[in-house]
Design an enzyme around this catalytic site. Structure first.
Site, short mmCIF file in Angstrom:
data_model
loop_
_atom_site.label_atom_id
_atom_site.label_comp_id
_atom_site.label_asym_id
_atom_site.label_seq_id
_atom_site.Cartn_x
_atom_site.Cartn_y
_atom_site.Cartn_z
N HIS A 1 0.78 -1.18 0.17
CA HIS A 1 0.09 0.11 0.04
C HIS A 1 0.69 1.25 0.02
O HIS A 1 0.30 2.33 -0.06
CB HIS A 1 -1.10 -0.07 1.14
CG HIS A 1 -2.21 0.48 0.82
ND1 HIS A 1 -2.39 1.67 -0.01
CD2 HIS A 1 -3.58 0.18 1.42
CE1 HIS A 1 -3.77 1.87 0.01
NE2 HIS A 1 -4.47 1.12 0.72
N ASP B 1 -2.39 1.63 -4.79
CA ASP B 1 -3.72 1.76 -4.00
C ASP B 1 -4.85 0.81 -4.62
O ASP B 1 -4.66 0.09 -5.76
CB ASP B 1 -4.39 3.27 -4.18
CG ASP B 1 -4.41 3.85 -5.81
OD1 ASP B 1 -4.97 3.01 -6.73
OD2 ASP B 1 -3.91 4.86 -6.17
#
EC number: 2.3.1.168
Length: 485
Positions: free
Chosen positions: A455, A459
């Site tokens: 992350h 995304d």
């Protein structure tokens, strides 16, 4: 000034003649040797992988690994060299030689396994095996002595340091060979002495040439009180017909299993992966067209050595999707906070072997055909099964596939294979009922995929679009063929 330079050159650079007993008396420049000790006692310091030539003569010296040599006795210590970047230790798998064997140059001595691959260690000298220092299963640090060889021409071997710069003192003593080698014994006997806390060098051997035998170690330990009765014999409680509780419960005792090789590497990589913030994206893919394509390949296969599976098509279609979403094929540099977009699609495939989990990768998938991917995948699977993968087969991966469906399970939640930013777990393909737009029920071959993503780099929207593109190539292989290079 000229006279001083000439005096210095004669002091530090001398020719190495055949009459020399020790290593050639090269010295480090004076800023390395400022102690008040005599020149003869100053350290001999040479960086490895360096070619040194005396300007006044024709002899040159070259080395690519560390060796400790006693020229008087003709003994050479062969250490564990650096087997790859970041490798600090290896597990000894097996020996190809035993003490007393004659060896030739480049003859394999032993086989070791690092975190990344299995490697054969070869001899650089012709001679005889004088002493084997370790047993199979031992963990050996880089630089530790593997075996001591008695070479025929010890003066051709030089004292140098290991790959990391260090100091090695020339050995010019006139000790006997027995003193240098230590007690003669097999690795198994040495391990027994070590387990009992006995210094094997103080035991008088009764074997040939003073070799220390197992009986010698046990006898010495009994005399010194090292060997004691087993716990079960001390604390045996009589039950019924006379069987002791310890005997009955012996099969239920705890067992300590040391981690070796790839299992040891998995501890390190998975521990690092848990520190990275990552998320999962799950999707199901209709594989009806994929099943038909595999059946077509199978029916038209003219090479009996090739086995067609779903995986090569999944790998190729993944590469096509990566071309449109290059950030999924990248790695993250924490120190500089930079994302490195990888030019090659080196797609790794997790393989469960009896030696542990290993992830070799297929290089440059974007430039390979389906047939070439099939052959390379077969090669890697064969090497992994036989524990013969090379470091090059494992290094350089950019994304990983974990085909858990081949073993069982609908889907899994994989952890990142750092420094990669994505890993995909493939579930099994199974027939399930589906509804068409008009409400009719039909059977469909469905596969669940679970994408784990870093992350810090990716995304959810990016991963969802990437997975949608990959899904389209799998469900409609004609699009894959249309854009394939």
């Amino acid at each position: 000034m000229i006279a001083r330079r000439i005096w210095r050159s004669h002091r530090f650079l001398r020719s190495f003649t055949s009459s020399s007993v020790c290593a050639p008396p090269f010295r480090v420049p004076e800023y390395h040797s400022r102690s008040s000790s005599s020149p003869a006692s100053r350290p001999f310091l040479v960086h490895t992988l360096t070619l040194m030539k005396w300007s006044g003569g024709s002899r040159s010296w070259f080395s690519n690994e560390a060796m400790s040599i006693d020229s008087n006795a003709g003994l050479v210590d062969v250490p564990l060299a650096q087997t790859g970047e970041g490798i600090a230790e290896c597990e000894l798998l097996k020996w190809f030689v035993k003490e007393g064997d004659s060896v030739e140059e480049f003859q394999p001595l032993c086989e070791v396994q690092s975190d990344k691959a299995t490697i054969e260690i070869t001899s650089r000298f012709k001679g005889k095996v004088a002493l084997i220092s370790h047993s199979p299963g031992d963990i050996i640090k880089v630089g530790e002595t593997l075996v001591r060889l008695a070479v025929e021409d010890a003066q051709d071997a030089l004292l140098v340091t290991s790959d990391s710069l260090g100091i090695v003192n020339p050995v010019c003593s006139k000790q006997k060979t027995d003193d240098l080698v230590g007690a003669l014994s097999t690795p198994a006997v040495r391990n027994l002495a070590k387990d009992l806390g006995i210094d094997i060098n103080v035991i008088t051997g009764t074997g040939k040439d003073g070799r220390v035998l197992k009986e010698d170690v046990l006898r010495f330990g009994d005399q010194k009180g090292f060997v004691t009765d087993s716990v079960s014999s001390k604390h045996a409680d009589v039950v019924g017909g006379g069987d002791s509780i310890s005997t009955i419960a012996s099969s239920f005792e705890d067992k300590t299993v040391p981690l070796r090789g790839f299992n040891r590497a998995m501890v390190k990589t998975m521990t690092m992966a848990t520190k990275v913030p990552h998320f999962h994206f799950v999707e199901e893919i209709n594989c009806d067209s994929l099943v038909e394509l595999k059946q077509f390949f199978k029916e038209n296969n003219t090479d009996s050595t090739i086995k067609h599976t779903f995986l090569p098509t999944l790998i190729k279609s993944l590469s096509m999707a990566l071309s449109k979403y290059p950030f999924v094929n990248s790695c993250f540099n924490e120190e500089s906070l930079e994302i490195i977009l990888k030019g090659s699609h080196n797609i790794g495939v997790a393989m469960a072997t009896e030696h542990g989990l290993v992830v070799p990768n297929i290089k440059n998938v974007q430039s390979l055909s389906l047939l070439e991917i099939t052959k390379e995948l077969s090669r890697l699977q064969h090497l992994a099964t036989n524990n013969k993968l090379n470091p090059e087969d494992i290094a350089g991966g950019t994304i990983t596939l974990s085909n858990i469906g081949a073993i069982g399970g609908k889907f899994g939640s994989p952890l990142l294979n750092l420094p990669e930013v994505a890993i995909i777990a493939l579930g099994r393909i199974e027939k399930v009922p589906k509804f068409s737009k008009d409400g009719a029920v039909y059977p469909a071959s469905i596969m669940m995929v679970n994408i784990a993503a870093d992350h810090r780099v990716l995304d959810g929207a990016t991963v969802a679009r990437f997975c949608g593109q990959w899904k389209e190539y799998i469900e409609k292989p004609e699009l894959l063929m249309l854009q394939m290079r």
